[in-house]
Design a protein around this motif. Structure first.
Motif, PDB file in Angstrom:
ATOM      1  N   ILE A 164       0.854  -1.505   0.014  1.00 53.02           N
ATOM      2  CA  ILE A 164       0.152  -0.228  -0.056  1.00 53.02           C
ATOM      3  C   ILE A 164       1.052   1.327  -0.030  1.00 53.02           C
ATOM      4  CG2 ILE A 164      -1.940   1.237   1.176  1.00 53.02           C
ATOM      5  CD1 ILE A 164      -3.031  -1.989   2.418  1.00 53.02           C
ATOM      6  N   LEU A 165       0.329   2.244  -1.489  1.00 54.70           N
ATOM      7  CA  LEU A 165       1.049   3.832  -1.107  1.00 54.70           C
ATOM      8  C   LEU A 165       1.063   4.398   0.028  1.00 54.70           C
ATOM      9  CD1 LEU A 165       2.064   3.845  -4.911  1.00 54.70           C
ATOM     10  CD2 LEU A 165       3.456   2.457  -3.423  1.00 54.70           C
ATOM     11  N   SER A 166      -0.285   4.499   0.708  1.00 56.00           N
ATOM     12  CA  SER A 166      -0.573   5.311   1.095  1.00 56.00           C
ATOM     13  C   SER A 166      -2.268   4.645   1.654  1.00 56.00           C
ATOM     14  CB  SER A 166      -0.675   6.740   0.334  1.00 56.00           C
ATOM     15  OG  SER A 166      -1.922   6.984  -0.095  1.00 56.00           O
ATOM     16  N   GLU A 167      -2.494   5.029   2.999  1.00 55.15           N
ATOM     17  CA  GLU A 167      -3.454   4.578   3.785  1.00 55.15           C
ATOM     18  C   GLU A 167      -3.767   5.561   4.695  1.00 55.15           C
ATOM     19  OE1 GLU A 167      -4.416   0.961   6.453  1.00 55.15           O
ATOM     20  OE2 GLU A 167      -2.779   1.864   6.880  1.00 55.15           O
ATOM     21  N   THR A 168      -5.359   6.022   4.829  1.00 53.11           N
ATOM     22  CA  THR A 168      -5.989   6.847   6.221  1.00 53.11           C
ATOM     23  C   THR A 168      -6.786   6.322   7.465  1.00 53.11           C
ATOM     24  OG1 THR A 168      -5.924   8.610   4.460  1.00 53.11           O
ATOM     25  CG2 THR A 168      -7.140   8.911   5.880  1.00 53.11           C
ATOM     26  N   ILE A 169      -6.454   6.355   8.186  1.00 49.77           N
ATOM     27  CA  ILE A 169      -7.182   5.768   8.890  1.00 49.77           C
ATOM     28  C   ILE A 169      -7.959   7.274  10.066  1.00 49.77           C
ATOM     29  CG2 ILE A 169      -5.439   3.934   9.303  1.00 49.77           C
ATOM     30  CD1 ILE A 169      -4.440   4.583  12.163  1.00 49.77           C
ATOM     31  N   LYS A 178       3.282   6.155   2.548  1.00 49.19           N
ATOM     32  CA  LYS A 178       5.082   5.445   2.422  1.00 49.19           C
ATOM     33  C   LYS A 178       6.255   5.829   1.872  1.00 49.19           C
ATOM     34  CE  LYS A 178       5.419   0.542   1.730  1.00 49.19           C
ATOM     35  NZ  LYS A 178       5.452  -0.773   2.250  1.00 49.19           N
ATOM     36  N   SER A 179       5.729   6.816   0.524  1.00 46.78           N
ATOM     37  CA  SER A 179       7.111   6.348  -0.496  1.00 46.78           C
ATOM     38  C   SER A 179       7.462   7.767   0.223  1.00 46.78           C
ATOM     39  CB  SER A 179       6.543   6.664  -1.742  1.00 46.78           C
ATOM     40  OG  SER A 179       5.769   8.035  -2.141  1.00 46.78           O
ATOM     41  N   THR A 180       7.043   8.572   0.611  1.00 43.91           N
ATOM     42  CA  THR A 180       7.075  10.246   1.217  1.00 43.91           C
ATOM     43  C   THR A 180       8.161  10.232   2.900  1.00 43.91           C
ATOM     44  OG1 THR A 180       5.503  10.884   1.185  1.00 43.91           O
ATOM     45  CG2 THR A 180       7.140  11.036  -0.495  1.00 43.91           C
ATOM     46  N   GLN A 217      -4.384  20.478  11.380  1.00 42.32           N
ATOM     47  CA  GLN A 217      -3.524  19.770  10.561  1.00 42.32           C
ATOM     48  C   GLN A 217      -1.820  19.510  10.581  1.00 42.32           C
ATOM     49  OE1 GLN A 217      -5.607  17.324   7.447  1.00 42.32           O
ATOM     50  NE2 GLN A 217      -6.507  19.422   6.653  1.00 42.32           N
ATOM     51  N   TYR A 218      -1.591  18.850  10.533  1.00 42.01           N
ATOM     52  CA  TYR A 218       0.291  18.815  10.335  1.00 42.01           C
ATOM     53  C   TYR A 218       0.296  17.594  10.068  1.00 42.01           C
ATOM     54  CZ  TYR A 218      -0.581  22.400  14.467  1.00 42.01           C
ATOM     55  OH  TYR A 218      -0.491  23.163  15.080  1.00 42.01           O
ATOM     56  N   LEU A 219       1.616  18.022   9.036  1.00 44.13           N
ATOM     57  CA  LEU A 219       2.151  16.932   8.376  1.00 44.13           C
ATOM     58  C   LEU A 219       4.167  16.737   9.025  1.00 44.13           C
ATOM     59  CD1 LEU A 219       3.234  16.709   4.762  1.00 44.13           C
ATOM     60  CD2 LEU A 219       5.344  17.145   6.294  1.00 44.13           C
ATOM     61  N   TYR A 220       4.200  15.765   9.710  1.00 45.09           N
ATOM     62  CA  TYR A 220       5.364  15.282  10.396  1.00 45.09           C
ATOM     63  C   TYR A 220       6.172  14.882   9.556  1.00 45.09           C
ATOM     64  CZ  TYR A 220       3.130  16.897  14.668  1.00 45.09           C
ATOM     65  OH  TYR A 220       2.584  16.801  14.987  1.00 45.09           O
ATOM     66  N   GLU A 221       7.336  14.650   8.967  1.00 43.61           N
ATOM     67  CA  GLU A 221       8.300  14.590   8.227  1.00 43.61           C
ATOM     68  C   GLU A 221       9.257  12.936   8.093  1.00 43.61           C
ATOM     69  OE1 GLU A 221       9.803  17.959   7.038  1.00 43.61           O
ATOM     70  OE2 GLU A 221       8.352  18.333   5.179  1.00 43.61           O
ATOM     71  N   ASN A 222       9.641  12.535   7.469  1.00 47.75           N
ATOM     72  CA  ASN A 222      10.985  11.137   7.601  1.00 47.75           C
ATOM     73  C   ASN A 222      10.041  10.130   8.796  1.00 47.75           C
ATOM     74  OD1 ASN A 222      12.385  11.635   5.606  1.00 47.75           O
ATOM     75  ND2 ASN A 222      12.690  14.460   7.135  1.00 47.75           N
ATOM     76  N   VAL A 223       9.037  10.157   9.214  1.00 47.56           N
ATOM     77  CA  VAL A 223       8.612   9.538   9.415  1.00 47.56           C
ATOM     78  C   VAL A 223       8.551   8.179   9.254  1.00 47.56           C
ATOM     79  CG1 VAL A 223       6.618   8.423  11.325  1.00 47.56           C
ATOM     80  CG2 VAL A 223       6.854  11.084  10.862  1.00 47.56           C
ATOM     81  N   PRO A 224       9.314   6.550   9.934  1.00 46.49           N
ATOM     82  CA  PRO A 224       9.442   5.520   9.207  1.00 46.49           C
ATOM     83  C   PRO A 224       7.752   5.097   9.387  1.00 46.49           C
ATOM     84  CG  PRO A 224      11.027   6.381  11.448  1.00 46.49           C
ATOM     85  CD  PRO A 224      10.130   6.944  11.361  1.00 46.49           C
ATOM     86  N   GLU A 225       8.287   4.105   8.583  1.00 45.23           N
ATOM     87  CA  GLU A 225       6.825   3.289   8.547  1.00 45.23           C
ATOM     88  C   GLU A 225       6.665   2.613   9.818  1.00 45.23           C
ATOM     89  OE1 GLU A 225       4.772  -0.914   5.954  1.00 45.23           O
ATOM     90  OE2 GLU A 225       6.700   0.026   5.303  1.00 45.23           O
ATOM     91  N   GLY A 226       7.199   1.683  10.516  1.00 48.21           N
ATOM     92  CA  GLY A 226       7.640   1.168  11.808  1.00 48.21           C
ATOM     93  C   GLY A 226       6.543   2.251  12.708  1.00 48.21           C
ATOM     94  N   THR A 227       6.936   3.331  12.640  1.00 47.34           N
ATOM     95  CA  THR A 227       6.230   4.170  13.509  1.00 47.34           C
ATOM     96  C   THR A 227       5.102   4.617  13.480  1.00 47.34           C
ATOM     97  OG1 THR A 227       8.564   5.455  13.829  1.00 47.34           O
ATOM     98  CG2 THR A 227       6.569   6.812  14.817  1.00 47.34           C
ATOM     99  N   TYR A 228       4.060   4.705  12.343  1.00 46.28           N
ATOM    100  CA  TYR A 228       2.688   4.382  11.443  1.00 46.28           C
ATOM    101  C   TYR A 228       2.564   3.714  11.930  1.00 46.28           C
ATOM    102  CZ  TYR A 228      -0.674   4.674   8.542  1.00 46.28           C
ATOM    103  OH  TYR A 228      -2.219   4.302   8.832  1.00 46.28           O
ATOM    104  N   GLU A 229       3.143   2.004  12.051  1.00 42.66           N
ATOM    105  CA  GLU A 229       2.594   1.027  11.974  1.00 42.66           C
ATOM    106  C   GLU A 229       2.604   1.068  14.128  1.00 42.66           C
ATOM    107  OE1 GLU A 229       1.065  -1.887  10.233  1.00 42.66           O
ATOM    108  OE2 GLU A 229       0.980  -0.504   8.643  1.00 42.66           O
TER     109      GLU A 229
END
Length: 75
Positions: free
Chosen positions: A4-9, A23-25, A37-49
């Motif tokens: 999955i390239l992106s996901e909203t929950i 995921k890609s960025t 709304q805030y955009l957080y940069e360079n967040v690893p996929e594991g942190t999102y999980e």
């Protein structure tokens, strides 16, 4: 997320209403209950999980995202 390239929950939290991860960025957009709304940069996929599976989203965000990653306001 695998392929999955992106996901909203939608989140049931006293702090945020939605989290959207690209995921890609490695960008995470959080919409807070005050509609900011805030955009957080360079967040690893594991942190999102970790956020996805955290019992307390607010506690997880304070410990693992907020102030640890660069961010900018989108609203």
């Amino acid at each position: 997320m695998n392929n999955i390239l992106s996901e909203t929950i939608q989140v049931n939290s006293s702090m945020i209403t939605t989290a959207h991860y690209f995921k890609s960025t490695r960008e995470l957009i959080l919409k807070f209950n005050n509609n900011k709304q805030y955009l957080y940069e360079n967040v690893p996929e594991g942190t999102y999980e970790g956020l996805r599976t955290a019992e307390s989203k607010g506690r997880y965000l304070h410990r693992n995202v907020i102030r640890l990653f660069e961010f900018k306001s989108l609203s």
